[in-house]
Motif scaffolding. Sequence first.
Motif, PDB file in Angstrom:
ATOM      1  N   LEU A 112       0.637  -1.217  -0.118  1.00 28.55           N
ATOM      2  CA  LEU A 112      -0.108  -0.081   0.083  1.00 28.55           C
ATOM      3  C   LEU A 112       1.008   1.386   0.131  1.00 28.55           C
ATOM      4  O   LEU A 112       0.527   2.222  -0.733  1.00 28.55           O
ATOM      5  CB  LEU A 112      -1.090   0.022   1.083  1.00 28.55           C
ATOM      6  CG  LEU A 112      -1.974   1.094   1.219  1.00 28.55           C
ATOM      7  CD1 LEU A 112      -3.065   0.940  -0.083  1.00 28.55           C
ATOM      8  CD2 LEU A 112      -2.970   0.848   2.436  1.00 28.55           C
ATOM      9  N   TRP A 113       2.166   1.155   0.501  1.00 23.47           N
ATOM     10  CA  TRP A 113       2.643   2.487   0.579  1.00 23.47           C
ATOM     11  C   TRP A 113       3.447   2.691  -0.791  1.00 23.47           C
ATOM     12  O   TRP A 113       3.429   3.596  -1.194  1.00 23.47           O
ATOM     13  CB  TRP A 113       4.091   2.140   1.381  1.00 23.47           C
ATOM     14  CG  TRP A 113       4.898   3.091   1.647  1.00 23.47           C
ATOM     15  CD1 TRP A 113       5.954   3.151   1.111  1.00 23.47           C
ATOM     16  CD2 TRP A 113       4.930   4.247   2.825  1.00 23.47           C
ATOM     17  NE1 TRP A 113       6.722   4.395   1.323  1.00 23.47           N
ATOM     18  CE2 TRP A 113       6.105   4.959   2.392  1.00 23.47           C
ATOM     19  CE3 TRP A 113       4.187   4.424   3.934  1.00 23.47           C
ATOM     20  CZ2 TRP A 113       6.501   6.028   3.440  1.00 23.47           C
ATOM     21  CZ3 TRP A 113       4.431   5.474   4.625  1.00 23.47           C
ATOM     22  CH2 TRP A 113       5.573   6.290   4.409  1.00 23.47           C
ATOM     23  N   GLN A 114       3.630   1.616  -1.466  1.00 20.43           N
ATOM     24  CA  GLN A 114       4.255   1.773  -2.967  1.00 20.43           C
ATOM     25  C   GLN A 114       3.211   2.643  -3.737  1.00 20.43           C
ATOM     26  O   GLN A 114       3.495   2.991  -4.619  1.00 20.43           O
ATOM     27  CB  GLN A 114       4.975   0.551  -3.478  1.00 20.43           C
ATOM     28  CG  GLN A 114       5.836   0.033  -3.048  1.00 20.43           C
ATOM     29  CD  GLN A 114       6.178  -1.505  -3.411  1.00 20.43           C
ATOM     30  OE1 GLN A 114       5.191  -2.233  -3.812  1.00 20.43           O
ATOM     31  NE2 GLN A 114       7.424  -1.748  -3.367  1.00 20.43           N
ATOM     32  N   ILE A 115       1.854   1.919  -3.605  1.00 16.35           N
ATOM     33  CA  ILE A 115       0.872   2.652  -4.491  1.00 16.35           C
ATOM     34  C   ILE A 115       0.567   3.996  -3.853  1.00 16.35           C
ATOM     35  O   ILE A 115       0.234   4.876  -4.745  1.00 16.35           O
ATOM     36  CB  ILE A 115      -0.888   1.718  -4.064  1.00 16.35           C
ATOM     37  CG1 ILE A 115      -0.096   0.203  -4.417  1.00 16.35           C
ATOM     38  CG2 ILE A 115      -1.727   2.305  -4.682  1.00 16.35           C
ATOM     39  CD1 ILE A 115      -1.386  -0.818  -4.276  1.00 16.35           C
TER      40      ILE A 115
ATOM     41  N   VAL B 172      -6.817   3.567   3.029  1.00 14.18           N
ATOM     42  CA  VAL B 172      -7.229   2.565   3.703  1.00 14.18           C
ATOM     43  C   VAL B 172      -8.728   3.056   4.137  1.00 14.18           C
ATOM     44  O   VAL B 172      -9.553   2.276   4.138  1.00 14.18           O
ATOM     45  CB  VAL B 172      -6.372   2.504   5.227  1.00 14.18           C
ATOM     46  CG1 VAL B 172      -7.270   1.704   6.164  1.00 14.18           C
ATOM     47  CG2 VAL B 172      -5.211   1.946   5.044  1.00 14.18           C
ATOM     48  N   ASP B 173      -8.940   4.404   4.283  1.00  9.04           N
ATOM     49  CA  ASP B 173     -10.330   4.744   4.259  1.00  9.04           C
ATOM     50  C   ASP B 173     -11.103   4.675   3.448  1.00  9.04           C
ATOM     51  O   ASP B 173     -12.379   4.318   3.443  1.00  9.04           O
ATOM     52  CB  ASP B 173     -10.242   6.469   4.978  1.00  9.04           C
ATOM     53  CG  ASP B 173      -9.837   6.388   6.353  1.00  9.04           C
ATOM     54  OD1 ASP B 173      -9.601   5.466   7.117  1.00  9.04           O
ATOM     55  OD2 ASP B 173      -9.511   7.591   6.788  1.00  9.04           O
TER      56      ASP B 173
ATOM     57  N   ALA C  79      -3.418  -2.044   6.553  1.00 11.55           N
ATOM     58  CA  ALA C  79      -2.802  -1.653   5.139  1.00 11.55           C
ATOM     59  C   ALA C  79      -2.563  -2.754   4.753  1.00 11.55           C
ATOM     60  O   ALA C  79      -1.641  -2.950   3.542  1.00 11.55           O
ATOM     61  CB  ALA C  79      -1.474  -0.761   5.663  1.00 11.55           C
ATOM     62  N   GLY C  80      -2.761  -4.166   5.014  1.00 10.39           N
ATOM     63  CA  GLY C  80      -2.180  -5.283   4.336  1.00 10.39           C
ATOM     64  C   GLY C  80      -3.040  -5.472   3.024  1.00 10.39           C
ATOM     65  O   GLY C  80      -4.395  -5.252   2.932  1.00 10.39           O
ATOM     66  N   LEU C  81      -2.359  -5.958   1.924  1.00  7.00           N
ATOM     67  CA  LEU C  81      -3.139  -6.229   0.599  1.00  7.00           C
ATOM     68  C   LEU C  81      -2.762  -7.592   0.255  1.00  7.00           C
ATOM     69  O   LEU C  81      -1.660  -8.438   0.534  1.00  7.00           O
ATOM     70  CB  LEU C  81      -2.673  -5.117  -0.357  1.00  7.00           C
ATOM     71  CG  LEU C  81      -2.833  -3.734  -0.205  1.00  7.00           C
ATOM     72  CD1 LEU C  81      -2.399  -2.862  -1.091  1.00  7.00           C
ATOM     73  CD2 LEU C  81      -4.390  -3.507  -0.146  1.00  7.00           C
TER      74      LEU C  81
ATOM     75  N   ILE D  93      -8.532  -2.231  -5.548  1.00  2.00           N
ATOM     76  CA  ILE D  93      -8.932  -1.165  -4.614  1.00  2.00           C
ATOM     77  C   ILE D  93      -9.028   0.062  -5.587  1.00  2.00           C
ATOM     78  O   ILE D  93      -8.752  -0.279  -6.827  1.00  2.00           O
ATOM     79  CB  ILE D  93      -7.646  -0.625  -3.654  1.00  2.00           C
ATOM     80  CG1 ILE D  93      -6.238  -0.540  -4.525  1.00  2.00           C
ATOM     81  CG2 ILE D  93      -7.600  -1.963  -2.604  1.00  2.00           C
ATOM     82  CD1 ILE D  93      -5.157  -0.145  -3.290  1.00  2.00           C
ATOM     83  N   VAL D  94      -9.532   1.054  -5.167  1.00  2.00           N
ATOM     84  CA  VAL D  94      -9.566   2.284  -5.745  1.00  2.00           C
ATOM     85  C   VAL D  94      -8.696   3.278  -5.293  1.00  2.00           C
ATOM     86  O   VAL D  94      -8.143   3.394  -4.162  1.00  2.00           O
ATOM     87  CB  VAL D  94     -10.907   2.836  -5.698  1.00  2.00           C
ATOM     88  CG1 VAL D  94     -12.066   1.987  -6.402  1.00  2.00           C
ATOM     89  CG2 VAL D  94     -11.653   3.301  -4.378  1.00  2.00           C
TER      90      VAL D  94
END
Length: 127
Positions: free
Chosen positions: A84-87, A106-107, A114-116, A122-123
């Motif tokens: 998620l950090w990279q995204i 996340v919201d 934050a796990g994917l 995801i959007v």
Amino acid sequence: MSRGTARPTTPHGAERVADSAVGAPSAAVSAAHLRLTTRGRVVLWLLAATVVALVTLLGSQASADGPVTAQEVQRHVVQPGETLWQIAESVATPSQDVRDVVVALVDLNELPDAGLMAGQVIVVPAR
């Protein structure tokens, strides 16, 4: 004793009580003081609690600044090993903190954390 001056006798000394009430002004003064009963205290507490509840409810209403503009989003399929950090880094503007973008993602996606997982859709905000 003559007939006109005789006082009628009543049981339990009612004559004495009547004489003292007429002649004693202190009895009238003490009756003027307010005394609350238990029921009166309960009513006052309920009234105070109602006022506090109304002030709390009406005082905490926030007014909107105006209509919220729609945010344009696009779908993103998570690749194996992608975080998620990279995204967030890829969609963040130079003035944005990546940590804030992670929280926003996340919201936005209503994620529990934050796990994917690979293949998850995801959007993200449109670039």
